[in-house]
Scaffold this active site. Structure first.
Site, PDB file in Angstrom:
ATOM      1  N   ASP A  77      40.772  40.947  37.991  1.00  0.00           N
ATOM      2  CA  ASP A  77      41.765  41.698  38.743  1.00  0.00           C
ATOM      3  C   ASP A  77      41.973  43.102  38.182  1.00  0.00           C
ATOM      4  OD1 ASP A  77      43.762  41.772  40.872  1.00  0.00           O
ATOM      5  OD2 ASP A  77      45.243  41.825  39.254  1.00  0.00           O
ATOM      6  N   MET A  79      50.642  43.246  44.085  1.00  0.00           N
ATOM      7  CA  MET A  79      50.601  44.558  44.746  1.00  0.00           C
ATOM      8  C   MET A  79      49.532  45.478  44.182  1.00  0.00           C
ATOM      9  SD  MET A  79      52.849  44.480  47.113  1.00  0.00           S
ATOM     10  CE  MET A  79      52.880  46.228  47.505  1.00  0.00           C
ATOM     11  N   ARG A  80      48.774  44.996  43.165  1.00  0.00           N
ATOM     12  CA  ARG A  80      47.775  45.878  42.574  1.00  0.00           C
ATOM     13  C   ARG A  80      46.719  46.279  43.597  1.00  0.00           C
ATOM     14  NH1 ARG A  80      46.657  43.271  38.080  1.00  0.00           N
ATOM     15  NH2 ARG A  80      47.959  44.590  36.774  1.00  0.00           N
ATOM     16  N   ALA A  81      46.346  45.361  44.489  1.00  0.00           N
ATOM     17  CA  ALA A  81      45.324  45.673  45.484  1.00  0.00           C
ATOM     18  C   ALA A  81      45.765  46.826  46.388  1.00  0.00           C
ATOM     19  CB  ALA A  81      45.015  44.432  46.323  1.00  0.00           C
TER      20      ALA A  81
END
Length: 634
Positions: A186, A267-269
């Site tokens: 990730d 929310m990193r994407a």
């Protein structure tokens, strides 16, 4: 170095690397591909394209001029230098990565000084990890911390240092050698899958350019110098333009809608897609982000994030991407009315359908039933303390584990603090009158480290007709899937032996790719008699071969059976032959999973466990939740 512009094909990989060069905040690139596809070549070529940096003169950490949080500060003067590409070897030690006590100064001047590691060298540059999926877990943890905070904190051997460490993380891997830990997966902003071209003309050009480079590297590099210089200038121009590129609210809603449709975690994407889309707009010289920028960013940022299970294939199907972008277009045209508890438009994508499992046609053959729901498996350990590769299953002594104590035993891994502490009281008696310590052989202390190791987990699965009855095989398949997921998380090597009919077979030779094991299990055929003896002998042969390959990797055999032996394969009594074959595994850690069900139980699995000198557990006791319930009840 092979020129970046001379690499044939791999357009997505080239673009992903260039976008990260424009906007390092994207978070790096993970390159997945089979061996021999120029993954390492193109990554190493990127360094020549990176613009030069202004750094504080004589700063070991490459800090920005005027920085006030550098351990070497305050600084005088500014100098320019090329951005660095620092390679982190898979077998690197913790000291090499984060830094350690400066041994020379400690022994000659008697002072504690910090010797920077690779995290310091990579600051404001590229940190490249070839075969990143094989990186030891304790190094992965350190990388995760540095990538998350942008700083490296070192607390070891009497040294306490915190320094900036912001780098572009680039990793290459061959999926056949095992997958990457989800936590590290990730952290990579973008991912690209590369394959060797099947087009003859493309392959011909690859060979032609490689041979030309090997014949005369200088002339070949000069031929492509102008193209590389053009790309370098384009990166610099895009970096200058990047702060002025606008991201309209309509495109923000489009990004949020696409990420919600693919059900990515966290929310990193969304942030990565936004940064990549902005960088792509700057790269093509646009003033604001448009739909084409978002679509390009989604193709690169979401394939590795939409995986819901370690055994799912990564990637995005073209139809799914089209459906998601079409749904997102509706949200891009709508005004933003705040958060919606139900999510944007449902956003659910059709799941790809699996084809039929198995292709056997033998009498009594049946495909394996659908596995029962997976569960969190209890920890199965190999007794004692081993010396295998780092992992998360069994106790082990290793050079890369945590220091638990020191000893007088000679060897590698000097425990500096204890060595200096042991020598200090004797300095006056030894006549020391100036700087530096006077050491003798008796002062030396070796660091004794203990951590966790990975193991070879060999599943020996009874696929006979008695197991297939009463829907027993469905529960067994679900248990093995759960144990495989546990093996994936603990970085184990896994293999599968199945037995039914008249003989056993190696369904999957030991591998670090546990998704391959899950695939083979789902295609397993069931039915027929129970050649338990042949299954145990086959397992023994597999382990013998693996011991020759890696003597330090300790095996754990997980035998799933109801204990009913109805076929020998040796011509004798099936049960006696099975007990005799069990002696072959008497020096191996064995867990027998008793799959017997019903009111009347013969207890044959327990007898097999006793013959194997192993542990016997019931099928429902494999669940960690069941074990926790037993502890609470007690």
């Amino acid at each position: 170095m092979f020129p970046f512009s001379a690499v044939v094909g791999h357009d997505d990989l080239r673009l992903a690397l260039l976008l990260n060069a424009v906007h390092p905040g994207i978070g790096g690139v993970l390159v997945r591909g089979e061996k021999g596809t120029a993954k390492s070549t193109i990554v190493r070529a990127l360094a020549a394209l990176l613009p030069e940096l202004d750094v504080s003169r004589a700063c070991r950490f490459g800090c920005v001029p005027g920085s006030t949080d550098c351990p070497d500060g305050p600084h005088d003067g500014v100098e320019r230098r090329p951005a660095k590409l620092v390679e982190l070897p898979v077998g690197a030690t913790e000291d090499r990565l984060v830094g350690s006590l400066d041994l020379e100064k400690a022994l000659t001047e008697g002072v504690r000084a910090f010797q920077p590691g690779l995290l310091a060298s990579a600051h404001r540059g590229v940190l490249y990890v070839d075969e990143v999926n094989l990186l030891h877990d304790h190094l992965v943890d350190l990388l995760l911390d540095a990538a998350a905070m942008g700083r490296a904190h070192v607390e070891r051997e009497g040294v306490s240092v915190s320094h900036p460490s912001q780098f572009l993380l680039v990793g290459t891997m061959n999926p056949e050698e095992g997958e990457l830990r989800p936590q590290l997966l990730d952290r990579f902003g973008l991912t690209v899958a590369v394959k060797a071209a099947r087009d003859v003309s493309v392959r011909t050009e690859v060979i032609r350019r490689r041979l030309a480079y090997e014949a005369d590297p200088v002339t070949f590099a000069a031929k492509w110098e102008a193209e590389d210089a053009k790309l370098k200038q384009q990166i610099a121009d895009a970096q200058q333009k990047l702060p002025r590129v606008s991201l309209p609210d309509s495109e923000l809603r489009r990004i949020a809608a696409v990420c919600a449709a693919f059900e990515v975690d966290g929310m990193r994407a969304d942030l990565v897609v936004a940064r990549a889309a902005t960088a792509h707009a700057a790269w093509r010289g646009a003033e604001s982000v448009e739909e084409t920028d978002v679509e390009t960013a989604v193709r690169l940022a979401l394939p590795h994030r939409r995986r819901r299970d370690p055994f799912d294939e990564p990637g995005i199907e073209e139809q799914q991407l089209e459906d998601a972008m079409r749904q997102a277009a509706e949200h891009a045209e709508e005004p933003d009315e705040g958060p919606d508890d139900d999510g944007p438009g449902g956003g659910e994508l059709p799941e790809p359908q699996e084809g039929p499992k198995g292709n056997g046609n033998a009498p009594g053959d049946r495909p394996a039933p659908e596995p029962s729901p997976a569960f969190k498996a209890r920890l199965l350990e190999v007794p004692g303390v081993g010396e295998g590769a780092p992992g998360k299953r069994s106790r082990a002594r290793a050079r890369t584990g945590r220091i638990v104590r020191s000893s007088k035993v000679d060897g590698n891994g000097l425990h500096l603090v204890d060595t200096l502490t042991n020598a200090a009281p004797h300095q006056r008696a030894r006549g020391r009158s100036g700087p530096g310590l006077l050491l003798t052989a008796s002062d030396l202390r070796k660091a004794v480290r203990e951590g966790k190791e990975s193991n070879l987990v060999l599943f020996v699965v009874d696929a006979s007709g008695s197991m297939a009855a009463q829907k027993r095989m469905s529960a067994v398949s679900g248990a093995v899937i759960s144990l495989l997921r546990d093996a994936y998380q603990r970085r184990d090597k896994v293999g599968v032996v199945t037995f039914r009919g008249t003989q056993a077979e190696v369904a999957l030779p030991p591998t670090t790719s546990v998704d391959a094991a899950a695939t083979r299990l789902k295609k397993m055929r069931t039915g027929g008699r129970t050649p338990l003896a042949d299954g145990l002998m086959k397992a023994h042969r597999v382990l013998e071969i693996e011991r020759m390959r890696d003597p330090q990797k300790r095996p754990l055999v997980v035998l799933l059976t109801d204990g009913r032996a109805t076929s020998s394969g040796l011509g004798g009594d099936p049960t006696k032959d099975a007990l005799k074959a069990a002696t072959l595994l008497e020096k191996t850690a064995v867990v027998v999973v008793d799959c017997e069900q019903g009111h009347v139980r013969l207890g044959l699995a327990q007898k097999i466990a006793e013959a194997l000198q192993g542990t016997c557990v019931k099928l429902d006791q494999l669940s960690a939740d069941h074990l926790a319930g037993v502890v609470r009840a007690a």
